[in-house]
Scaffold this active site. Structure first.
Site, mmCIF file in Angstrom:
data_model
loop_
_atom_site.group_PDB
_atom_site.id
_atom_site.type_symbol
_atom_site.label_atom_id
_atom_site.label_comp_id
_atom_site.label_asym_id
_atom_site.label_seq_id
_atom_site.Cartn_x
_atom_site.Cartn_y
_atom_site.Cartn_z
ATOM 1 N N GLN A 149 0.833 -1.205 0.000
ATOM 2 C CA GLN A 149 0.000 0.000 0.000
ATOM 3 C C GLN A 149 0.872 1.261 0.000
ATOM 4 O OE1 GLN A 149 -3.270 -0.292 -0.395
ATOM 5 N NE2 GLN A 149 -3.493 1.923 -0.538
ATOM 6 N N ALA A 198 -5.612 5.118 -0.442
ATOM 7 C CA ALA A 198 -5.453 5.324 0.999
ATOM 8 C C ALA A 198 -3.982 5.352 1.381
ATOM 9 C CB ALA A 198 -6.150 4.200 1.745
ATOM 10 N N SER A 257 -5.875 1.544 4.388
ATOM 11 C CA SER A 257 -6.591 0.836 3.330
ATOM 12 C C SER A 257 -7.216 -0.422 3.898
ATOM 13 C CB SER A 257 -5.617 0.439 2.216
ATOM 14 O OG SER A 257 -6.259 -0.508 1.364
ATOM 15 N N HIS A 312 -7.983 -2.862 2.285
ATOM 16 C CA HIS A 312 -7.424 -4.022 1.584
ATOM 17 C C HIS A 312 -6.444 -4.775 2.492
ATOM 18 C CE1 HIS A 312 -9.059 -3.975 -2.469
ATOM 19 N NE2 HIS A 312 -9.029 -2.659 -2.426
ATOM 20 N N GLU A 328 -16.405 4.257 -5.860
ATOM 21 C CA GLU A 328 -15.662 3.126 -6.438
ATOM 22 C C GLU A 328 -16.617 1.961 -6.693
ATOM 23 O OE1 GLU A 328 -12.161 1.932 -4.289
ATOM 24 O OE2 GLU A 328 -11.167 3.838 -4.636
HETATM 25 ZN ZN LIG Z 1 -10.300 -1.461 -3.590
#
Ligand SMILES: [Zn+2]
Length: 213
Positions: free
Chosen positions: A101, A122, A127, A129, A182
């Site tokens: 990230q 981010a 994030s 993720h 998103e």
């Molecule tokens: Zn994403």
């Protein structure tokens, strides 16, 4: 084209106006919780790696991607159900490490500038993720950026919650989530919570405010 530029300026303005983003940052205490809230005000530790990460089956992913097992199994079911209608929904991104990230954020800053980066990527630790519970998907038009234009997106809007996934960054909620719309990014929260969020048209931030805190 002009319309899109105006929309982007407007979103930057909204996000820029909210002085709470990346301020009063709290360290996340429950990083392995299915309902963990990760955003610009709640940060994961640099060395946090989720429990139960599994490599996604390549029938459901276009490359080597990882998710937490619970989210992966539900995503397989979702993708299978979509397949029955001749839809194609596959993962293009899943778990991302803090280091990855960090590199991604730096890359965006270098190529797109800080303002744009803050809106669409981010900072490391912020994030979701990194939780292994977030997934970016692609449809039959083979471009996650254009997922909104795919027939799969319409199906996802109505069905993702049945498998425990929510559209994490909805349109018009940028001032609450801190991120631009998103259509390709979904977050696993479990069926029960996903259904509440879907029925009440909430963001995950609003759900937390109303039901968790
Ligand atoms: Zn994403």
């Amino acid at each position: 084209m002009k319309k899109y530029i105006l929309i982007i300026i407007f979103i930057l303005f909204i996000i820029g106006c909210d002085n709470d983003f990346y301020k009063n940052i709290k360290d996340i205490k429950n990083p392995n919780d299915t309902l963990v809230l990760v955003n610009k005000n709640n940060k994961l530790k640099n060395d946090f790696i989720p429990d139960n990460l599994v490599k996604l089956d390549l029938n459901y992913s276009h490359a080597e991607k990882y998710l937490k097992e619970e989210a992966a199994l539900e995503f397989y079911k979702l993708s299978e159900e979509a397949k029955k209608l001749n839809y194609r929904i596959v993962a293009v991104s899943g778990y991302r490490s803090y280091t990855y990230q960090e590199k991604l954020f730096e890359y965006y800053v270098e190529t797109k500038g800080m303002n744009y980066t803050l809106m669409c990527s981010a900072k490391p630790g912020h994030s979701e993720h990194q939780t292994g519970l977030a997934i970016d998907v692609e449809g039959s038009n083979l471009d996650y950026n254009l997922f909104e234009k795919s027939k799969e997106f319409e199906w996802m809007k109505k069905n993702a919650h049945k498998y425990g996934f929510i559209l994490r960054y909805p349109k018009g909620k940028e001032n609450i989530t801190g991120f631009k719309y998103e259509p390709w990014h979904y977050r696993y929260v479990g069926k029960e919570v996903a259904t509440i969020i879907y029925n009440n048209k909430l963001t995950f931030e609003e759900y937390h405010k109303k039901f968790v805190k």
